[in-house]
Design an enzyme around this catalytic site. Structure first.
Site, PDB file in Angstrom:
ATOM      1  N   ILE A   9     104.646  32.208  36.828  1.00 20.73           N
ATOM      2  CA  ILE A   9     105.298  33.179  37.733  1.00 20.73           C
ATOM      3  C   ILE A   9     106.729  33.481  37.294  1.00 20.73           C
ATOM      4  O   ILE A   9     107.240  34.574  37.527  1.00 20.73           O
ATOM      5  CB  ILE A   9     105.282  32.632  39.197  1.00 20.73           C
ATOM      6  CG1 ILE A   9     105.715  33.690  40.203  1.00 20.73           C
ATOM      7  CG2 ILE A   9     106.167  31.390  39.360  1.00 20.73           C
ATOM      8  CD1 ILE A   9     104.674  34.651  40.594  1.00 20.73           C
ATOM      9  N   THR A  10     107.400  32.497  36.661  1.00 22.34           N
ATOM     10  CA  THR A  10     108.797  32.710  36.276  1.00 22.34           C
ATOM     11  C   THR A  10     108.917  33.498  34.970  1.00 22.34           C
ATOM     12  O   THR A  10     110.017  33.858  34.562  1.00 22.34           O
ATOM     13  CB  THR A  10     109.525  31.355  36.105  1.00 22.34           C
ATOM     14  OG1 THR A  10     108.723  30.549  35.211  1.00 22.34           O
ATOM     15  CG2 THR A  10     109.693  30.629  37.417  1.00 22.34           C
ATOM     16  N   GLY A  11     107.796  33.769  34.297  1.00 23.88           N
ATOM     17  CA  GLY A  11     107.833  34.512  33.031  1.00 23.88           C
ATOM     18  C   GLY A  11     107.799  36.016  33.255  1.00 23.88           C
ATOM     19  O   GLY A  11     107.717  36.493  34.389  1.00 23.88           O
ATOM     20  N   ASP A  13     105.456  38.382  32.623  1.00 28.38           N
ATOM     21  CA  ASP A  13     104.267  38.965  33.251  1.00 28.38           C
ATOM     22  C   ASP A  13     104.099  38.487  34.685  1.00 28.38           C
ATOM     23  O   ASP A  13     103.659  39.247  35.553  1.00 28.38           O
ATOM     24  CB  ASP A  13     103.002  38.598  32.458  1.00 28.38           C
ATOM     25  CG  ASP A  13     102.952  39.279  31.111  1.00 28.38           C
ATOM     26  OD1 ASP A  13     103.948  39.932  30.733  1.00 28.38           O
ATOM     27  OD2 ASP A  13     101.911  39.169  30.430  1.00 28.38           O
ATOM     28  N   ASP A  56     101.926  21.775  37.290  1.00 26.08           N
ATOM     29  CA  ASP A  56     102.167  21.834  35.847  1.00 26.08           C
ATOM     30  C   ASP A  56     100.818  21.910  35.145  1.00 26.08           C
ATOM     31  O   ASP A  56      99.881  21.173  35.508  1.00 26.08           O
ATOM     32  CB  ASP A  56     102.944  20.578  35.415  1.00 26.08           C
ATOM     33  CG  ASP A  56     103.537  20.718  34.023  1.00 26.08           C
ATOM     34  OD1 ASP A  56     102.786  21.037  33.077  1.00 26.08           O
ATOM     35  OD2 ASP A  56     104.761  20.519  33.895  1.00 26.08           O
ATOM     36  N   LEU A  78      98.763  32.672  33.680  1.00 22.79           N
ATOM     37  CA  LEU A  78      99.700  33.267  32.711  1.00 22.79           C
ATOM     38  C   LEU A  78     100.603  32.204  32.092  1.00 22.79           C
ATOM     39  O   LEU A  78     101.305  32.479  31.126  1.00 22.79           O
ATOM     40  CB  LEU A  78     100.583  34.315  33.410  1.00 22.79           C
ATOM     41  CG  LEU A  78      99.870  35.363  34.273  1.00 22.79           C
ATOM     42  CD1 LEU A  78     100.879  36.381  34.801  1.00 22.79           C
ATOM     43  CD2 LEU A  78      98.786  36.077  33.493  1.00 22.79           C
ATOM     44  N   SER A 127      95.311  36.560  23.943  1.00 24.32           N
ATOM     45  CA  SER A 127      96.351  37.253  23.167  1.00 24.32           C
ATOM     46  C   SER A 127      95.809  37.854  21.867  1.00 24.32           C
ATOM     47  O   SER A 127      94.914  37.282  21.226  1.00 24.32           O
ATOM     48  CB  SER A 127      97.442  36.235  22.820  1.00 24.32           C
ATOM     49  OG  SER A 127      98.269  36.724  21.802  1.00 24.32           O
ATOM     50  N   GLU A 129      97.256  37.634  19.233  1.00 21.71           N
ATOM     51  CA  GLU A 129      97.574  36.676  18.155  1.00 21.71           C
ATOM     52  C   GLU A 129      96.323  35.905  17.718  1.00 21.71           C
ATOM     53  O   GLU A 129      96.309  35.286  16.660  1.00 21.71           O
ATOM     54  CB  GLU A 129      98.677  35.709  18.592  1.00 21.71           C
ATOM     55  CG  GLU A 129     100.058  36.336  18.705  1.00 21.71           C
ATOM     56  CD  GLU A 129     100.741  36.609  17.363  1.00 21.71           C
ATOM     57  OE1 GLU A 129     100.516  35.856  16.406  1.00 21.71           O
ATOM     58  OE2 GLU A 129     101.491  37.600  17.280  1.00 21.71           O
ATOM     59  N   TYR A 151     100.037  28.566  18.208  1.00 22.42           N
ATOM     60  CA  TYR A 151      99.883  29.355  19.449  1.00 22.42           C
ATOM     61  C   TYR A 151      98.555  30.112  19.429  1.00 22.42           C
ATOM     62  O   TYR A 151      97.781  30.057  20.397  1.00 22.42           O
ATOM     63  CB  TYR A 151     101.063  30.329  19.579  1.00 22.42           C
ATOM     64  CG  TYR A 151     100.890  31.378  20.669  1.00 22.42           C
ATOM     65  CD1 TYR A 151     101.107  31.067  22.009  1.00 22.42           C
ATOM     66  CD2 TYR A 151     100.513  32.689  20.346  1.00 22.42           C
ATOM     67  CE1 TYR A 151     100.954  32.028  23.004  1.00 22.42           C
ATOM     68  CE2 TYR A 151     100.360  33.653  21.331  1.00 22.42           C
ATOM     69  CZ  TYR A 151     100.577  33.315  22.660  1.00 22.42           C
ATOM     70  OH  TYR A 151     100.417  34.280  23.634  1.00 22.42           O
ATOM     71  N   LYS A 155      95.339  29.672  21.920  1.00 22.53           N
ATOM     72  CA  LYS A 155      94.803  30.803  22.698  1.00 22.53           C
ATOM     73  C   LYS A 155      93.305  30.997  22.422  1.00 22.53           C
ATOM     74  O   LYS A 155      92.558  31.377  23.315  1.00 22.53           O
ATOM     75  CB  LYS A 155      95.572  32.092  22.382  1.00 22.53           C
ATOM     76  CG  LYS A 155      96.931  32.184  23.060  1.00 22.53           C
ATOM     77  CD  LYS A 155      96.801  32.412  24.559  1.00 22.53           C
ATOM     78  CE  LYS A 155      98.159  32.476  25.247  1.00 22.53           C
ATOM     79  NZ  LYS A 155      98.081  32.502  26.719  1.00 22.53           N
TER      80      LYS A 155
HETATM   81  P1  NAP Z   1     106.703  33.975  29.238  1.00 24.28           P
HETATM   82  O1  NAP Z   1     107.687  34.974  29.731  1.00 24.28           O
HETATM   83  O2  NAP Z   1     107.069  33.135  28.070  1.00 24.28           O
HETATM   84  O3  NAP Z   1     106.313  33.010  30.454  1.00 24.28           O
HETATM   85  C1  NAP Z   1     105.613  31.815  30.249  1.00 24.28           C
HETATM   86  C2  NAP Z   1     105.457  31.120  31.586  1.00 24.28           C
HETATM   87  O4  NAP Z   1     104.702  29.912  31.391  1.00 24.28           O
HETATM   88  C3  NAP Z   1     106.768  30.730  32.259  1.00 24.28           C
HETATM   89  O5  NAP Z   1     106.696  31.038  33.627  1.00 24.28           O
HETATM   90  C4  NAP Z   1     106.801  29.210  32.065  1.00 24.28           C
HETATM   91  O6  NAP Z   1     107.462  28.526  33.105  1.00 24.28           O
HETATM   92  C5  NAP Z   1     105.312  28.899  32.156  1.00 24.28           C
HETATM   93  N1  NAP Z   1     104.994  27.571  31.654  1.00 24.28           N
HETATM   94  C6  NAP Z   1     105.391  26.994  30.487  1.00 24.28           C
HETATM   95  N2  NAP Z   1     104.943  25.733  30.422  1.00 24.28           N
HETATM   96  C7  NAP Z   1     104.245  25.482  31.560  1.00 24.28           C
HETATM   97  C8  NAP Z   1     103.588  24.353  32.091  1.00 24.28           C
HETATM   98  N3  NAP Z   1     103.546  23.185  31.431  1.00 24.28           N
HETATM   99  N4  NAP Z   1     102.988  24.460  33.296  1.00 24.28           N
HETATM  100  C9  NAP Z   1     103.054  25.623  33.992  1.00 24.28           C
HETATM  101  N5  NAP Z   1     103.690  26.726  33.566  1.00 24.28           N
HETATM  102  C10 NAP Z   1     104.282  26.657  32.357  1.00 24.28           C
HETATM  103  O7  NAP Z   1     105.317  34.687  28.873  1.00 24.28           O
HETATM  104  P2  NAP Z   1     104.799  36.174  29.273  1.00 24.28           P
HETATM  105  O8  NAP Z   1     105.278  37.130  28.268  1.00 24.28           O
HETATM  106  O9  NAP Z   1     105.048  36.397  30.722  1.00 24.28           O
HETATM  107  O10 NAP Z   1     103.243  36.010  29.003  1.00 24.28           O
HETATM  108  C11 NAP Z   1     102.361  35.582  30.027  1.00 24.28           C
HETATM  109  C12 NAP Z   1     101.099  35.040  29.382  1.00 24.28           C
HETATM  110  O11 NAP Z   1     100.485  36.068  28.603  1.00 24.28           O
HETATM  111  C13 NAP Z   1     101.298  33.879  28.429  1.00 24.28           C
HETATM  112  O12 NAP Z   1     100.183  33.034  28.533  1.00 24.28           O
HETATM  113  C14 NAP Z   1     101.344  34.532  27.064  1.00 24.28           C
HETATM  114  O13 NAP Z   1     100.981  33.614  26.066  1.00 24.28           O
HETATM  115  C15 NAP Z   1     100.319  35.618  27.256  1.00 24.28           C
HETATM  116  N6  NAP Z   1     100.498  36.802  26.416  1.00 24.28           N
HETATM  117  C16 NAP Z   1     101.684  37.450  26.407  1.00 24.28           C
HETATM  118  C17 NAP Z   1     101.834  38.597  25.631  1.00 24.28           C
HETATM  119  C18 NAP Z   1     103.124  39.369  25.606  1.00 24.28           C
HETATM  120  O14 NAP Z   1     103.305  40.200  24.726  1.00 24.28           O
HETATM  121  N7  NAP Z   1     104.017  39.157  26.568  1.00 24.28           N
HETATM  122  C19 NAP Z   1     100.746  39.070  24.876  1.00 24.28           C
HETATM  123  C20 NAP Z   1      99.535  38.397  24.954  1.00 24.28           C
HETATM  124  C21 NAP Z   1      99.409  37.261  25.730  1.00 24.28           C
HETATM  125  P3  NAP Z   1     109.029  28.056  32.982  1.00 24.28           P
HETATM  126  O15 NAP Z   1     109.832  29.285  33.277  1.00 24.28           O
HETATM  127  O16 NAP Z   1     109.168  27.029  34.017  1.00 24.28           O
HETATM  128  O17 NAP Z   1     109.202  27.542  31.585  1.00 24.28           O
END
Ligand code: NAP
Length: 329
Positions: A9-11, A13, A56, A78, A127, A129, A151, A155
């Site tokens: 949620i903090t990321g 998306d 977590d 996410l 992803s 990737e 990564y 995935k």
């Molecule tokens: P992001 O901004 O890096 O956010 C990642 C999130 O995962 C953060 O809220 C983080 O929390 C949380 N997290 C990390 N470790 C964790 C744990 N041990 N337990 C629970 N939560 C944890 O990523 P995003 O860009 O929003 O992407 C969302 C998802 O889509 C990810 O799975 C990413 O791999 C996938 N994705 C993204 C893209 C893209 O281009 N953005 C493309 C394809 C797939 P903290 O803030 O607490 O660290």
């Protein structure tokens, strides 16, 4: 009201999705990790409608407790270690959170109540990737995977285990194979934000150069706000399935740099950009371009923001943030 539970949620998306689902009338619950998460203040200020729930992805009992408390209709997984470069340095952590975390989340859904008849519906953030060293262009749901980073490998495991749980336990579980998507909420560690932020800071005299990795890498970049709609649409169908979500256009990192600097009026970007081998990955993904025909036809999904508008949106946001900082001293 339907209830949604979002990990990550903090990321980037997670924030867009929370806003989108709130607009649709959902009660939104977001999993927050750690005893003093530094992003909690931002969450409370900007997303007061999200109820934080501790948990977590490394800890199955915490996921079960969270789902028992929330009793969600939909779960969006996410959460991940999502930065490819970090995954080379922390491969085991990435495998544990980005890969095994999916298995734990699915198991928690299964334990709390996730079969197709009105059970919890599950979305997994897969992803592009996973395609890595691409076997065909453009990439579709049927393109074989060839990941090029820890990564990407994690995935692929997450993606495959979703298919396996769907087939084995009759769960409504979907994966969105999302190509790169960006926006003003993108983390500063990612290349798009690194570039748009540097363009703003160099324009304001706060930074003198931008140090980059390869400039010829090609990516299919869309807007995160458009992509979270596709996640939701996947969970509203009669049958669960996997979908590629992409724009179908590819651009080089060099085009990104040129566009970002020209947005702030710096045409001679080469004078402030330098390359350093430190930013080259041990194995690179050279070209990604997705074919989202299935999402367009079955989900009725369309991206709305094009690449130049996306870059402009990010640069303008960074100009505002950096100018505000400058004013405050
Ligand atoms: P992001 O901004 O890096 O956010 C990642 C999130 O995962 C953060 O809220 C983080 O929390 C949380 N997290 C990390 N470790 C964790 C744990 N041990 N337990 C629970 N939560 C944890 O990523 P995003 O860009 O929003 O992407 C969302 C998802 O889509 C990810 O799975 C990413 O791999 C996938 N994705 C993204 C893209 C893209 O281009 N953005 C493309 C394809 C797939 P903290 O803030 O607490 O660290």
């Amino acid at each position: 009201m339907p209830r949604a539970f979002i990990t990550g949620i903090t990321g980037q998306d997670g924030q867009h999705l929370a806003e989108f689902l709130h607009g649709k009338g959902y009660d939104v619950f977001g999993m927050v990790k750690g005893q003093n998460n530094p992003r909690m203040t931002m969450m409370r200020d900007e997303f007061p409608f999200v109820e934080p729930v501790p948990g977590d992805l490394a800890d199955l009992p915490s996921l079960v407790k969270a789902l028992e408390y929330v009793q969600p209709d939909e779960v969006y997984n996410l959460g991940a270690i999502s930065f490819v470069a970090l995954s080379f340095n922390q491969a085991e952590l990435t495998a544990n959170i980005t890969g095994l975390g999916v298995l734990r989340m699915l198991e928690a859904v299964r334990m709390v109540g996730g079969n197709t008849d009105n059970g919890i519906r599950f979305y997994q953030a897969s992803s592009s990737e996973m395609f890595g060293k691409v076997r065909e262009t453009p990439q579709t749901e049927l393109t074989p995977f060839h990941p090029r980073s820890p990564y990407g490998c994690a995935k692929v495991f997450g993606h495959d285990i979703v298919v396996n749980y769907r087939e084995s336990y009759d769960m409504y579980a979907c994966s969105g194979i999302l190509f790169n998507h960006e926006g003003p909420r993108r983390g500063y560690e990612f290349v798009t934000r690194k570039v748009t932020n540097a363009a703003a800071r160099i324009k304001l005299g706060l930074q003198h150069e931008l140090v980059m990795g390869p400039l010829d890498t090609k990516r299919d970049w869309g807007y995160a706000g458009d992509y979270v709609k596709a996640m939701w649409l996947m969970l509203q169908q009669d049958q669960p399935d996997d979908y590629v979500v992409s724009t179908g256009e590819t651009h080089t990192v060099e085009e990104l740099v040129e566009l970002a600097f020209s947005t702030v009026g710096i045409e001679d970007w080469r004078s402030v950009v330098r390359q350093d081998p430190k930013f080259f990955r041990p194995s690179e993904v050279d070209l990604l371009i997705g074919d989202a025909t299935k999402a367009r036809t079955k989900l009725g999904w369309e991206p709305e923001v094009d690449f130049p508008t996306l870059v402009q949106m990010m640069v303008e946001n960074d100009m505002k943030i950096e100018s505000d900082k400058l004013r405050r001293g």
